[in-house]
Motif scaffolding. Structure first.
Motif, PDB file in Angstrom:
ATOM      1  N   ALA A  32      36.724  26.412  56.492  1.00 36.82           N
ATOM      2  CA  ALA A  32      36.187  27.376  55.533  1.00 36.82           C
ATOM      3  C   ALA A  32      36.176  26.803  54.124  1.00 36.82           C
ATOM      4  CB  ALA A  32      37.009  28.666  55.570  1.00 36.82           C
ATOM      5  N   ALA A  33      37.284  26.115  53.756  1.00 37.76           N
ATOM      6  CA  ALA A  33      37.358  25.501  52.431  1.00 37.76           C
ATOM      7  C   ALA A  33      36.310  24.408  52.277  1.00 37.76           C
ATOM      8  CB  ALA A  33      38.756  24.931  52.195  1.00 37.76           C
ATOM      9  N   ALA A  34      36.165  23.579  53.332  1.00 37.93           N
ATOM     10  CA  ALA A  34      35.171  22.505  53.293  1.00 37.93           C
ATOM     11  C   ALA A  34      33.767  23.083  53.169  1.00 37.93           C
ATOM     12  CB  ALA A  34      35.279  21.638  54.542  1.00 37.93           C
ATOM     13  N   GLY A  35      33.512  24.152  53.887  1.00 34.60           N
ATOM     14  CA  GLY A  35      32.206  24.789  53.795  1.00 34.60           C
ATOM     15  C   GLY A  35      31.940  25.364  52.423  1.00 34.60           C
ATOM     16  N   PHE A  36      32.973  25.952  51.808  1.00 31.73           N
ATOM     17  CA  PHE A  36      32.823  26.530  50.476  1.00 31.73           C
ATOM     18  C   PHE A  36      32.482  25.469  49.456  1.00 31.73           C
ATOM     19  CE2 PHE A  36      34.816  27.674  46.376  1.00 31.73           C
ATOM     20  CZ  PHE A  36      34.041  28.780  46.067  1.00 31.73           C
ATOM     21  N   PHE A  37      33.228  24.337  49.453  1.00 28.69           N
ATOM     22  CA  PHE A  37      32.967  23.278  48.487  1.00 28.69           C
ATOM     23  C   PHE A  37      31.637  22.591  48.763  1.00 28.69           C
ATOM     24  CE2 PHE A  37      37.656  23.499  47.928  1.00 28.69           C
ATOM     25  CZ  PHE A  37      37.646  23.790  46.573  1.00 28.69           C
ATOM     26  N   SER A  38      31.279  22.476  50.044  1.00 25.22           N
ATOM     27  CA  SER A  38      29.978  21.905  50.382  1.00 25.22           C
ATOM     28  C   SER A  38      28.858  22.803  49.867  1.00 25.22           C
ATOM     29  CB  SER A  38      29.861  21.715  51.894  1.00 25.22           C
ATOM     30  OG  SER A  38      28.594  21.217  52.246  1.00 25.22           O
ATOM     31  N   TRP A  39      29.038  24.113  50.011  1.00 25.58           N
ATOM     32  CA  TRP A  39      28.047  25.068  49.509  1.00 25.58           C
ATOM     33  C   TRP A  39      27.890  24.922  48.004  1.00 25.58           C
ATOM     34  CZ3 TRP A  39      29.323  29.113  46.112  1.00 25.58           C
ATOM     35  CH2 TRP A  39      28.257  29.987  45.811  1.00 25.58           C
ATOM     36  N   GLN A  40      29.014  24.805  47.295  1.00 27.33           N
ATOM     37  CA  GLN A  40      28.946  24.651  45.853  1.00 27.33           C
ATOM     38  C   GLN A  40      28.237  23.367  45.469  1.00 27.33           C
ATOM     39  OE1 GLN A  40      32.287  26.583  43.339  1.00 27.33           O
ATOM     40  NE2 GLN A  40      33.324  25.352  44.849  1.00 27.33           N
ATOM     41  N   SER A  41      28.468  22.301  46.247  1.00 24.44           N
ATOM     42  CA  SER A  41      27.890  21.004  45.923  1.00 24.44           C
ATOM     43  C   SER A  41      26.381  20.977  46.127  1.00 24.44           C
ATOM     44  CB  SER A  41      28.561  19.921  46.771  1.00 24.44           C
ATOM     45  OG  SER A  41      28.032  18.645  46.463  1.00 24.44           O
ATOM     46  N   PHE A  42      25.914  21.633  47.198  1.00 27.35           N
ATOM     47  CA  PHE A  42      24.502  21.544  47.554  1.00 27.35           C
ATOM     48  C   PHE A  42      23.679  22.757  47.133  1.00 27.35           C
ATOM     49  CE2 PHE A  42      26.555  18.577  50.492  1.00 27.35           C
ATOM     50  CZ  PHE A  42      25.769  17.454  50.287  1.00 27.35           C
ATOM     51  N   TYR A  43      24.334  23.787  46.637  1.00 27.91           N
ATOM     52  CA  TYR A  43      23.596  24.968  46.196  1.00 27.91           C
ATOM     53  C   TYR A  43      22.657  24.567  45.065  1.00 27.91           C
ATOM     54  CZ  TYR A  43      22.716  29.890  45.271  1.00 27.91           C
ATOM     55  OH  TYR A  43      22.122  31.114  45.138  1.00 27.91           O
ATOM     56  N   PRO A  44      21.396  24.950  45.125  1.00 27.90           N
ATOM     57  CA  PRO A  44      20.432  24.472  44.120  1.00 27.90           C
ATOM     58  C   PRO A  44      20.721  25.012  42.727  1.00 27.90           C
ATOM     59  CG  PRO A  44      19.448  26.153  45.536  1.00 27.90           C
ATOM     60  CD  PRO A  44      20.766  25.800  46.149  1.00 27.90           C
ATOM     61  N   VAL A  45      20.354  24.219  41.745  1.00 25.55           N
ATOM     62  CA  VAL A  45      20.492  24.618  40.347  1.00 25.55           C
ATOM     63  C   VAL A  45      19.636  25.859  40.101  1.00 25.55           C
ATOM     64  CG1 VAL A  45      20.022  23.916  37.967  1.00 25.55           C
ATOM     65  CG2 VAL A  45      20.985  22.269  39.598  1.00 25.55           C
ATOM     66  N   GLN A  46      20.174  26.787  39.324  1.00 27.42           N
ATOM     67  CA  GLN A  46      19.471  28.024  39.004  1.00 27.42           C
ATOM     68  C   GLN A  46      19.146  28.051  37.509  1.00 27.42           C
ATOM     69  OE1 GLN A  46      18.890  30.526  41.668  1.00 27.42           O
ATOM     70  NE2 GLN A  46      19.359  28.571  42.665  1.00 27.42           N
ATOM     71  N   ALA A  47      17.910  28.423  37.193  1.00 27.72           N
ATOM     72  CA  ALA A  47      17.476  28.526  35.795  1.00 27.72           C
ATOM     73  C   ALA A  47      17.398  29.991  35.380  1.00 27.72           C
ATOM     74  CB  ALA A  47      16.123  27.857  35.606  1.00 27.72           C
ATOM     75  N   ALA A  48      17.698  30.243  34.111  1.00 23.97           N
ATOM     76  CA  ALA A  48      17.632  31.605  33.588  1.00 23.97           C
ATOM     77  C   ALA A  48      16.184  32.064  33.488  1.00 23.97           C
ATOM     78  CB  ALA A  48      18.296  31.661  32.215  1.00 23.97           C
ATOM     79  N   ASN A  49      15.997  33.375  33.408  1.00 23.06           N
ATOM     80  CA  ASN A  49      14.656  33.915  33.184  1.00 23.06           C
ATOM     81  C   ASN A  49      14.075  33.325  31.905  1.00 23.06           C
ATOM     82  OD1 ASN A  49      14.801  35.547  35.457  1.00 23.06           O
ATOM     83  ND2 ASN A  49      15.591  37.317  34.324  1.00 23.06           N
ATOM     84  N   GLY A  50      12.825  32.917  31.980  1.00 23.61           N
ATOM     85  CA  GLY A  50      12.183  32.322  30.814  1.00 23.61           C
ATOM     86  C   GLY A  50      12.300  30.813  30.768  1.00 23.61           C
ATOM     87  N   TRP A  51      12.974  30.235  31.779  1.00 21.38           N
ATOM     88  CA  TRP A  51      13.149  28.787  31.845  1.00 21.38           C
ATOM     89  C   TRP A  51      12.842  28.304  33.264  1.00 21.38           C
ATOM     90  CZ3 TRP A  51      14.636  25.820  27.599  1.00 21.38           C
ATOM     91  CH2 TRP A  51      15.074  26.528  26.476  1.00 21.38           C
ATOM     92  N   SER A  52      12.401  27.068  33.364  1.00 17.69           N
ATOM     93  CA  SER A  52      12.206  26.432  34.661  1.00 17.69           C
ATOM     94  C   SER A  52      12.642  24.971  34.543  1.00 17.69           C
ATOM     95  CB  SER A  52      10.742  26.510  35.106  1.00 17.69           C
ATOM     96  OG  SER A  52       9.897  25.811  34.195  1.00 17.69           O
ATOM     97  N   TYR A  53      12.897  24.371  35.691  1.00 15.70           N
ATOM     98  CA  TYR A  53      13.284  22.966  35.674  1.00 15.70           C
ATOM     99  C   TYR A  53      12.669  22.241  36.862  1.00 15.70           C
ATOM    100  CZ  TYR A  53      16.463  23.192  39.669  1.00 15.70           C
ATOM    101  OH  TYR A  53      16.962  23.301  40.943  1.00 15.70           O
ATOM    102  N   ARG A  54      12.609  20.926  36.745  1.00 10.73           N
ATOM    103  CA  ARG A  54      12.202  20.079  37.856  1.00 10.73           C
ATOM    104  C   ARG A  54      13.018  18.803  37.804  1.00 10.73           C
ATOM    105  NH1 ARG A  54       7.890  15.981  36.822  1.00 10.73           N
ATOM    106  NH2 ARG A  54       7.586  15.824  34.549  1.00 10.73           N
TER     107      ARG A  54
END
Length: 299
Positions: A32-54
């Motif tokens: 469970a811990a390994a899955g949690f840290f893996s999720w944090q590592s691979f979870y995509p970057v999120q941009a705020a409203n009004g911003w985008s990234y590539r």
């Protein structure tokens, strides 16, 4: 009435079964811990409203400092250790050329006097000046990370535990003044349009204002390992050097705090492109991001 040992053991859970259950429980927690840290590592970057990234450039090992060149290319310091670090030039299409190699944790990089000043975040490495392929030592430092130049003076801050210093190098006299000492993990120094100089204290999670009376009040607290500062007309940019769920923050001139990017991994420098967008070095994922506001116009 006496009971035989077999009677006592009858109905009890065998020790082997208990140990097996404990082992399965521990294994479940580890997974469970390994899955949690893996999720944090691979979870995509999120941009705020009004911003985008590539993702602008990938496979940029330990991308740290960034600098724009007049022809649209960028310089990137690759913060690898033990002489494996380098400063590379990346052209618009992505073609790469090594500008300087054999470095150890090259971190700070800033334009000055028609060339480039850079630092290496290791012990007893001088701050250097790079001009037309010629490298000249400027002054000694230890673990220098952040740099700032105002034309007359060059500021350098050491990332060291409890004994870091903020140094000021005068270009004309070539003298060095210790502006602050006994700093604890101070990583970045910058000056804002209103004239205030700010610096980070990473372990404390704060940004302080450099004050003449040396009180250096806290401007912003409660941050997660702040590592990089930049001021422009939008406000104060702060990157958090965390390997999980790091943020790029913007403090507006009115004092409002906004999370522009989240779920970053060890982000470092932020620079403006001159076309309304920004570049972000995400060292934890070996890449450079381009960040664009919806109201993007050339600046």
């Amino acid at each position: 009435m006496d009971k035989s040992l077999s009677d006592i053991g009858r109905g009890a859970v065998p020790l082997r079964r208990v140990l097996k259950r404990v082992a399965f429980s521990i294994a479940g927690l580890v997974l469970a811990a390994a899955g949690f840290f893996s999720w944090q590592s691979f979870y995509p970057v999120q941009a705020a409203n009004g911003w985008s990234y590539r993702v602008l450039h990938e496979q940029v090992p330990k991308a740290a400092s960034l600098a724009m060149l007049s022809d649209g290319a960028i310089l990137v310091s690759q913060e690898l250790r033990e002489g494996r670090g380098s400063i590379v030039r990346i052209d618009g299409p992505g073609e790469r050329h090594e500008v300087l190699g054999g470095l150890s944790k090259p971190d700070g990089l800033i334009a000055a006097r028609g060339g480039w000043v850079f630092s290496q975040e290791v012990a007893d490495k001088p701050v250097m000046f790079l001009d037309d392929g010629v490298v000249t030592p400027l002054f000694e430092g230890s673990g220098v990370q952040g740099l700032w130049d105002d034309g007359e003076n060059l500021y350098a801050i050491e990332d060291r535990k409890h004994i870091g210093r903020l140094l000021r190098y005068n270009w004309q006299s070539q003298s060095v003044t210790v502006v602050r000492d006994n700093l604890d993990e101070a990583e970045s120094i910058t000056r804002c349009p209103d004239g205030r100089m700010l610096y980070t204290k990473k372990a404390q999670g704060v940004v302080r204002v450099l004050a003449q009376d040396r009180s250096d009040p806290v401007l912003i607290g409660g941050l997660n390992q702040p590592t990089f500062l930049r001021c422009d007309e939008r406000g104060l940019w702060i990157n958090e050097d965390s390997t999980h769920r790091a943020r790029l923050l913007l403090i507006t001139p009115q004092g409002k705090q906004q999370t522009i990017l989240s779920f970053l991994k060890a982000p470092q420098a932020v620079i403006a492109t001159g076309n309304g967008s920004y570049l972000v070095a995400e060292g934890g994922r070996d890449r450079v991001l381009e960040l664009t506001p919806s109201d993007s116009t050339p600046r």
